[in-house]
Write a protein that holds these residues in place. Structure first.
Motif, PDB file in Angstrom:
ATOM      1  N   VAL A 198      62.833  57.628  60.234  1.00  0.00           N
ATOM      2  CA  VAL A 198      63.602  56.732  61.096  1.00  0.00           C
ATOM      3  C   VAL A 198      64.561  57.528  61.983  1.00  0.00           C
ATOM      4  CG1 VAL A 198      65.382  54.933  61.097  1.00  0.00           C
ATOM      5  CG2 VAL A 198      63.402  54.726  59.583  1.00  0.00           C
ATOM      6  N   GLU A 201      62.381  59.277  64.726  1.00  0.00           N
ATOM      7  CA  GLU A 201      61.705  58.422  65.702  1.00  0.00           C
ATOM      8  C   GLU A 201      62.628  57.454  66.426  1.00  0.00           C
ATOM      9  OE1 GLU A 201      58.209  56.465  64.355  1.00  0.00           O
ATOM     10  OE2 GLU A 201      57.333  58.276  63.457  1.00  0.00           O
ATOM     11  N   GLN A 202      63.685  57.019  65.761  1.00  0.00           N
ATOM     12  CA  GLN A 202      64.525  55.991  66.361  1.00  0.00           C
ATOM     13  C   GLN A 202      66.000  56.380  66.429  1.00  0.00           C
ATOM     14  OE1 GLN A 202      63.804  51.944  65.442  1.00  0.00           O
ATOM     15  NE2 GLN A 202      61.615  52.185  65.153  1.00  0.00           N
ATOM     16  N   ASP A 203      66.325  57.569  65.975  1.00  0.00           N
ATOM     17  CA  ASP A 203      67.708  58.063  66.031  1.00  0.00           C
ATOM     18  C   ASP A 203      68.679  57.088  65.350  1.00  0.00           C
ATOM     19  OD1 ASP A 203      69.684  59.907  66.613  1.00  0.00           O
ATOM     20  OD2 ASP A 203      70.161  59.003  68.557  1.00  0.00           O
ATOM     21  N   VAL A 204      68.242  56.559  64.202  1.00  0.00           N
ATOM     22  CA  VAL A 204      69.055  55.644  63.405  1.00  0.00           C
ATOM     23  C   VAL A 204      69.222  56.250  62.014  1.00  0.00           C
ATOM     24  CG1 VAL A 204      69.183  53.354  62.344  1.00  0.00           C
ATOM     25  CG2 VAL A 204      68.280  53.605  64.663  1.00  0.00           C
ATOM     26  N   SER A 225      61.090  46.729  65.425  1.00  0.00           N
ATOM     27  CA  SER A 225      60.435  48.043  65.378  1.00  0.00           C
ATOM     28  C   SER A 225      60.949  48.875  64.210  1.00  0.00           C
ATOM     29  CB  SER A 225      60.667  48.793  66.687  1.00  0.00           C
ATOM     30  OG  SER A 225      62.063  49.004  66.914  1.00  0.00           O
ATOM     31  N   LEU A 226      62.240  48.748  63.900  1.00  0.00           N
ATOM     32  CA  LEU A 226      62.810  49.480  62.784  1.00  0.00           C
ATOM     33  C   LEU A 226      62.286  48.932  61.454  1.00  0.00           C
ATOM     34  CD1 LEU A 226      64.759  51.550  61.594  1.00  0.00           C
ATOM     35  CD2 LEU A 226      66.615  49.890  61.891  1.00  0.00           C
TER      36      LEU A 226
END
Length: 304
Positions: A198, A201-204, A225-226
């Motif tokens: 995560v 790919e999503q910078d979370v 998406s997350l």
């Protein structure tokens, strides 16, 4: 008084209390906040930061301190006065693959300490641990539904815990320790992989509680998406675990496969959707091992 305790790598569980994280911090001075225990001149406070994985939980004093937290909480919820010295019998357990080599040392870890005095939430306690029964986890959890397995010539118990996923074969209701092992495939591995994926790919930055909430559909504000990414990681984790079991010659499509442990509860949807287990049986009680330890202790002592 008999108290069953499941010393998980992720959480400590007893028969009646809410599970708490297997993490504790030590201080020489009284810390701020709640969940504070004083023992042997030191202050201890529960924390969400887990103790790093210990194959041998007797290597230091922290799991004994966590045991005191568990005992105090059990005494409180059962309205037992712990001020006068109370004799306590502990029922505990180990992964089946570690049981033969470690059960004597693990039992001795709690014994021979004499009267133990401590305070929890400013309330005094005095206990004497005078007996310990140690049993294979997974089998202990299955013991809570053992009547449903007694007529099965072969059943498989799979316990998905924090650091390990343990399996044990049961024949006609009896555990077969010659067919058991502990795989380093617990949900902590899932958490670590998911957080890395995560983040990349999503910078979370997700924590474990947020991952749990997504997997049990209790995070309504999560971007689709997350959520999809987290659920895909869980699916891959389950597929890999079940494939590993199959590669070890364990049959998942005939006979009962009983899933126990917090990880099994968390991943039930992925296990059922995998198509790799014909008829999975779930023990939905996260305290099942602790309750199973107490059951096995009573059965063993009734035969003496």
């Amino acid at each position: 008084m008999l108290i069953g305790i499941d010393h998980g790598n992720k959480q400590i569980k007893t028969s009646h209390c809410s599970p708490f994280t297997s993490g504790v911090k030590e201080s020489d001075v009284l810390p701020f906040g709640k969940d504070i225990l004083k023992y042997d001149g030191k202050y201890y406070q529960l924390t969400d930061q887990r103790i790093p994985y210990h194959r041998d939980k007797t290597s230091d004093h922290r799991f004994f301190v966590l045991t005191l937290f568990a005992i105090a909480q059990e005494l409180d919820i059962q309205n037992v006065d712990g001020r006068d010295t109370l004799r306590v019998q502990l029922a505990v357990g180990l992964p089946p693959a570690h049981y033969g080599a470690q059960h004597l040392e693990f039992s001795q870890y709690f014994l021979g300490r004499g009267v133990t005095n401590f305070t929890y939430q400013d309330k005094p306690y005095s206990i004497l641990i005078d007996d310990v029964g140690c049993y294979p986890q997974s089998y202990a959890a299955a013991a809570t539904i053992i009547r449903t397995l007694q007529d099965a010539p072969r059943a498989l118990i799979v316990d998905i815990g924090g650091f390990t996923a343990d399996y044990l074969q049961v024949k006609n209701g009896e555990g077969d320790l010659s067919i058991c092992d502990s795989l380093e495939n617990g949900v902590i591995l899932l958490y670590n992989k998911t957080r890395s994926r995560v983040s990349a790919e999503q910078d979370v930055l997700l924590d474990e509680a947020e991952i749990d909430a997504i997997l049990i559909d209790r995070s309504p504000g999560t971007p689709p998406s997350l959520g999809d990414l987290v659920r895909r990681q869980a699916k891959e984790f389950v597929d890999d675990l079940l494939s590993t079991l199959r590669e070890r010659g364990l049959e998942l499509r005939s006979g009962p496969v009983v899933f126990v442990g917090g990880g099994s509860i968390l991943l039930r949807r992925q296990i059922e959707a995998s198509g790799k287990v014909r008829a999975p049986v779930f023990v939905d009680d996260i305290r099942a091992n602790a309750r199973g330890y107490e059951l096995l202790y009573r059965v063993c002592h009734s035969r003496r």
